[in-house]
Design an enzyme around this catalytic site. Structure first.
Site, PDB file in Angstrom:
ATOM      1  N   HIS A 180       0.851  -1.184   0.000  1.00 25.60           N
ATOM      2  CA  HIS A 180       0.000   0.000   0.000  1.00 25.60           C
ATOM      3  C   HIS A 180       0.899   1.251   0.000  1.00 25.60           C
ATOM      4  O   HIS A 180       1.484   1.590   1.022  1.00 25.60           O
ATOM      5  CB  HIS A 180      -0.910   0.004   1.229  1.00 25.60           C
ATOM      6  CG  HIS A 180      -2.086   0.931   1.136  1.00 25.60           C
ATOM      7  ND1 HIS A 180      -2.110   2.019   0.306  1.00 25.60           N
ATOM      8  CD2 HIS A 180      -3.276   0.923   1.793  1.00 25.60           C
ATOM      9  CE1 HIS A 180      -3.268   2.642   0.438  1.00 25.60           C
ATOM     10  NE2 HIS A 180      -4.013   1.996   1.331  1.00 25.60           N
ATOM     11  N   HIS A 183      -3.057   6.715  -1.083  1.00 28.16           N
ATOM     12  CA  HIS A 183      -4.080   7.265  -0.200  1.00 28.16           C
ATOM     13  C   HIS A 183      -3.575   8.002   1.045  1.00 28.16           C
ATOM     14  O   HIS A 183      -4.226   8.000   2.067  1.00 28.16           O
ATOM     15  CB  HIS A 183      -5.056   6.148   0.220  1.00 28.16           C
ATOM     16  CG  HIS A 183      -5.843   5.627  -0.933  1.00 28.16           C
ATOM     17  ND1 HIS A 183      -6.757   4.603  -0.816  1.00 28.16           N
ATOM     18  CD2 HIS A 183      -5.832   5.963  -2.240  1.00 28.16           C
ATOM     19  CE1 HIS A 183      -7.289   4.358  -2.008  1.00 28.16           C
ATOM     20  NE2 HIS A 183      -6.747   5.161  -2.884  1.00 28.16           N
ATOM     21  N   TYR A 185      -1.091   7.416   3.090  1.00 32.33           N
ATOM     22  CA  TYR A 185      -0.498   6.630   4.175  1.00 32.33           C
ATOM     23  C   TYR A 185       1.029   6.701   4.098  1.00 32.33           C
ATOM     24  O   TYR A 185       1.585   7.438   3.266  1.00 32.33           O
ATOM     25  CB  TYR A 185      -1.053   5.211   4.164  1.00 32.33           C
ATOM     26  CG  TYR A 185      -2.543   5.210   4.434  1.00 32.33           C
ATOM     27  CD1 TYR A 185      -3.452   4.785   3.470  1.00 32.33           C
ATOM     28  CD2 TYR A 185      -3.054   5.713   5.630  1.00 32.33           C
ATOM     29  CE1 TYR A 185      -4.826   4.831   3.697  1.00 32.33           C
ATOM     30  CE2 TYR A 185      -4.414   5.767   5.865  1.00 32.33           C
ATOM     31  CZ  TYR A 185      -5.291   5.326   4.894  1.00 32.33           C
ATOM     32  OH  TYR A 185      -6.650   5.385   5.133  1.00 32.33           O
TER      33      TYR A 185
HETATM   34  C1  LIG Z   1      -7.179   1.643   3.737  1.00 34.04           C
HETATM   35  C2  LIG Z   1      -7.946   2.604   3.269  1.00 34.04           C
HETATM   36  C3  LIG Z   1      -7.571   3.263   1.991  1.00 34.04           C
HETATM   37  O1  LIG Z   1      -6.700   2.738   1.291  1.00 34.04           O
HETATM   38  O2  LIG Z   1      -8.152   4.337   1.680  1.00 34.04           O
HETATM   39  C4  LIG Z   1      -9.210   2.996   3.958  1.00 34.04           C
HETATM   40  C5  LIG Z   1      -9.229   3.018   5.353  1.00 34.04           C
HETATM   41  C6  LIG Z   1     -10.411   3.364   6.013  1.00 34.04           C
HETATM   42  C7  LIG Z   1     -11.563   3.688   5.307  1.00 34.04           C
HETATM   43  C8  LIG Z   1     -11.527   3.674   3.902  1.00 34.04           C
HETATM   44  C9  LIG Z   1     -10.346   3.324   3.236  1.00 34.04           C
END
Ligand SMILES: C=C(C(=O)O)c1ccccc1
Length: 364
Positions: A180, A183, A185
């Site tokens: 990942h 988004h 992170y």
């Molecule tokens: C892991 C998420 C992402 O990749 O956006 C996520 C986490 C919480 C709510 C929606 C999506």
């Protein structure tokens, strides 16, 4: 819709169709321990019609947690719990990947080991929320805590956490892992100049800002092999308070570097599902020109949009999120041209079976 239903070879496995289930956080795991629960095996096994299920974002360490109820892949108890899930999916002929997650600054001190500050490339708070869990199991959104900047010397341990998580995921029976890097992170926080103000070799130029993500890719590939590794990115979008609108050159550099790794797939989450700008054809052409491997696209897709872009050679498959929440047999419904169930958002992030495993199939 014939393109959508032609097989696709991803790494060493051939997917029977190009309708993938996107990674969807659902917050049903048990606390303490971040352990998947048996209900999750039923949920994923219901959706084996997908060419590939990409299971929900799963933290690689206690420090990587930003949402109460999200599962982990860092303990033996979690590995055993995931094994029952992959067994249930494989018993029904499905394929399943695990998304390896570290939230970085999208977290809260109450979710962190010893109530510590979350970690990030720089001590810049995300303009977004973290998610706690109320006594009744419902999600509680709270402003993300201000993170501390990771020391350069800590990054080797962080990369080791991804490597160990990859070994755990393979032992738990997953067919692939997806890193990942999207988004807003942790890995995306390093990639974006807005959140990464470092002055060491992990900050400044795009070469430096992409360094950590690429070192993680190399460690994960080194632990398993490129045929079992994908990565999710979300170029030029706005996610979790992080904006890379306009940063096309950064995106192209990263994609060129990823292409050299010959991964099983590149998963691109487009921003328009979350209010960002839609991709232009020029940008899509730019991605394809730099990435000849398997491209999976996602972001509010319909079957028709996926079919059109696959036919144009711009993508190879599409991942569907909310439609797969509400339609366990989504791929079958696309093939039959059937009506789709509407999702029930009030149950997206609760803890029970309602709005999780009770959506009807066409046959029902
Ligand atoms: C892991 C998420 C992402 O990749 O956006 C996520 C986490 C919480 C709510 C929606 C999506």
């Amino acid at each position: 819709l014939d393109k959508l239903f032609t097989p696709l070879t991803v790494g060493t496995t051939t997917l029977p169709n190009r309708v993938l289930m996107a990674p969807l956080t659902r917050l049903r795991s048990r606390e303490p321990g971040d352990v998947p629960v048996p209900l999750m095996a039923e949920y994923y096994a219901q959706r084996v019609g997908a060419g590939l299920i990409i299971a929900e974002a799963t933290q690689i360490s206690p420090q990587g947690k930003g949402y109460a109820g999200a599962p982990g892949i860092y303990s033996e108890e979690q590995v055993r719990a995931w094994q029952t899930i992959t067994d249930a999916v494989h018993a029904k002929g499905g394929r399943i990947a695990l998304q390896l997650w570290h939230v970085g600054r999208v977290s809260h001190t109450s979710l962190q080991p010893d109530g510590e500050a979350p970690v990030a490339p720089s001590a810049i708070a995300a303009k977004t929320n973290a998610t706690l869990r109320a006594d009744d199991g419902s999600p509680v959104r709270v402003p993300a805590s201000t993170p501390r900047a990771l020391e350069t010397a800590e990054l080797a341990d962080l990369i080791e956490d991804y490597r160990r998580a990859t070994d755990n995921a393979r032992r738990a029976g997953f067919d692939y892992v997806e890193i990942h890097a999207a988004h807003g992170y942790l890995l995306h926080q390093f990639l974006a100049s807005e959140s990464n103000r470092r002055t060491d070799q992990y900050g400044g130029s795009i070469e430096n800002r992409a360094r950590l993500a690429l070192e993680v890719v190399d460690a994960v590939v080194g632990e398993w092999d490129a045929d079992h590794v994908g990565i999710r990115i979300s170029p030029i979008g706005v996610f979790n308070g992080l904006s890379e609108v306009g940063a096309e050159d950064d995106a192209f550099y990263l994609v060129e570097q990823l292409a050299r790794r010959k991964l099983a797939f590149l998963h691109v989450s487009e921003p328009d599902w979350a209010g960002g700008p839609a991709y232009t054809d020029a940008f899509r052409q730019g991605l394809r020109a730099r990435y000849p491997g398997v491209i999976v696209a996602a972001g509010g897709y319909t079957a028709e949009k996926a079919e059109t872009l696959i036919a144009a050679g711009l993508i190879d498959a599409a991942a569907f999120g909310r439609p797969y929440i509400a339609n366990p047999d989504l791929a079958e419904r696309f093939a039959a041209g059937a009506e789709l169930n509407a999702p029930r958002p009030e149950f997206f992030y609760t803890t029970g079976a309602e709005g999780y495993t009770d959506y009807p199939t066409m046959a029902a």
